[in-house]
Design an enzyme around this catalytic site. Structure first.
Site, PDB file in Angstrom:
ATOM      1  N   LYS A  52       0.839  -1.204   0.000  1.00  0.00           N
ATOM      2  CA  LYS A  52       0.000   0.000   0.000  1.00  0.00           C
ATOM      3  C   LYS A  52       0.873   1.253   0.000  1.00  0.00           C
ATOM      4  O   LYS A  52       0.607   2.205  -0.728  1.00  0.00           O
ATOM      5  CB  LYS A  52      -0.947  -0.021   1.212  1.00  0.00           C
ATOM      6  N   GLN A  96      -4.659  -1.428   9.389  1.00  0.00           N
ATOM      7  CA  GLN A  96      -4.571  -2.767   8.793  1.00  0.00           C
ATOM      8  C   GLN A  96      -5.207  -3.787   9.744  1.00  0.00           C
ATOM      9  O   GLN A  96      -4.915  -3.813  10.942  1.00  0.00           O
ATOM     10  CB  GLN A  96      -3.096  -3.114   8.511  1.00  0.00           C
ATOM     11  N   ASP A 119     -11.105   2.611   3.548  1.00  0.00           N
ATOM     12  CA  ASP A 119     -11.433   1.192   3.404  1.00  0.00           C
ATOM     13  C   ASP A 119     -12.926   0.984   3.121  1.00  0.00           C
ATOM     14  O   ASP A 119     -13.331  -0.095   2.683  1.00  0.00           O
ATOM     15  CB  ASP A 119     -11.103   0.432   4.702  1.00  0.00           C
TER      16      ASP A 119
HETATM   17  N1  GUN Z   1      -6.675  -6.765   5.979  1.00  0.00           N
HETATM   18  C1  GUN Z   1      -6.906  -7.543   4.891  1.00  0.00           C
HETATM   19  N2  GUN Z   1      -7.490  -6.803   3.920  1.00  0.00           N
HETATM   20  C2  GUN Z   1      -7.636  -5.556   4.402  1.00  0.00           C
HETATM   21  C3  GUN Z   1      -8.164  -4.353   3.862  1.00  0.00           C
HETATM   22  O1  GUN Z   1      -8.655  -4.283   2.732  1.00  0.00           O
HETATM   23  N3  GUN Z   1      -8.113  -3.271   4.685  1.00  0.00           N
HETATM   24  C4  GUN Z   1      -7.606  -3.323   5.939  1.00  0.00           C
HETATM   25  N4  GUN Z   1      -7.616  -2.207   6.663  1.00  0.00           N
HETATM   26  N5  GUN Z   1      -7.113  -4.430   6.464  1.00  0.00           N
HETATM   27  C5  GUN Z   1      -7.128  -5.532   5.696  1.00  0.00           C
END
Ligand code: GUN
Length: 279
Positions: A52, A96, A119
């Site tokens: 990311k 996350q 998100d």
């Molecule tokens: N953990 C696995 N996929 C995601 C996601 O799309 N966003 C976040 N914040 N955590 C994750």
């Protein structure tokens, strides 16, 4: 011959469009900033978080990195989120998941300002999706709609079956396909006659979380198959929820694993970050 839906190529197109937008804003003095928060150092989470941050760097989004200890308390994390919510230089906040067990995930999701919830997990944004108001949409389902549209696959009026009902993929996916005027059925592990139901789908979206579960007898001739799963098989090779080699000859279009849905999630996160500036 079936069309292979190229998520790598489409995600790159989207990232390049965003990069252009961000560069144009920079000339006017507008910056886009994403705060990325990781609690603990789960190796899989670290890989996602790094990807990311790399995508941010490519597009020209400033990323702020918060790496908190595994023992961090819920109060400490909530205090950081509060600080980031108030910081006008921060456009998007990403915590996350999963977080360690002493921290309640729903508390964290609800603490992030809906205007910075890139998100799309906050109940306000989920509610907006339900009633058709603009808001942040969960990245993987939003990416799947882009895959379909940019591959020239029409959605309106089509029978769509979504296999899986998670808050992050299945439920928002169904709502998005409904918004695109598909006729949508949500199936899951308790669905009776799953095979027969899947065979009715013009567009079959699979997020069941079971390696190579969907075989050719689940798929109608000429259907479009979208595979959200990602697993390692016995030979340690990546595979999806769909038995690709067997299903490929039956379909009109299909996403591969890897290189299908996966790369779209980050592209749509970046899209949400850029959109967060105008929110
Ligand atoms: N953990 C696995 N996929 C995601 C996601 O799309 N966003 C976040 N914040 N955590 C994750």
């Amino acid at each position: 011959m079936a069309q292979i839906i190229d998520g790598k190529k489409i995600s790159q197109e989207i990232k390049d469009e965003l990069r252009g937008q961000v560069a144009a804003w920079k000339e006017d003095g507008t910056e886009v900033t994403l705060a990325v928060v990781q609690v603990g150092n789960d190796p899989a989470s670290s890989v996602y978080v790094n990807n990311k941050k790399k995508a941010c760097a490519y597009i020209g989004i400033r990323s702020l990195s918060y790496e908190l200890a595994e023992e961090t308390t819920e109060e400490e994390l909530l205090a950081l989120i509060d600080q980031l919510n108030r910081d006008d230089t921060v456009n998007g906040i990403l915590v996350q998941l999963p977080v360690p067990p002493q921290i309640r995930e729903d508390r964290i999701i609800q603490a992030i300002s809906p205007a910075k919830d890139v998100d799309g997990f906050h109940p306000e944004n989920v509610g907006r999706l339900v009633i058709g108001e603009p808001g942040f949409v969960s990245c993987t389902p939003a990416g799947i709609v882009q895959l379909l549209k940019r591959s020239g696959i029409s959605i309106s009026g089509k029978r769509c079956v979504v296999v899986g009902r998670s808050n992050i993929v299945g439920k928002p996916m169904a709502l998005l396909m409904l918004r695109e005027n598909a006729t949508v059925t949500v199936a899951h592990s308790k669905t009776e006659n799953l095979k027969e139901l899947c065979r009715e789908a013009d567009i079959l979206i699979v997020a069941i979380g079971k390696p190579q579960y969907i075989t050719a007898d689940y798929v109608k001739e000429g259907a479009v198959v979208i595979d959200v799963g990602i697993h390692r098989n016995a030979e340690n090779k990546l595979c999806g929820d769909v038995k690709y080699d067997e299903v490929f000859p039956v379909v009109s279009a299909i996403t591969p694993v890897p290189g299908g849905v996966g790369p779209m999630t980050i592209a749509m996160l970046m899209n949400n970050c850029v959109a967060s500036v105008s929110r």
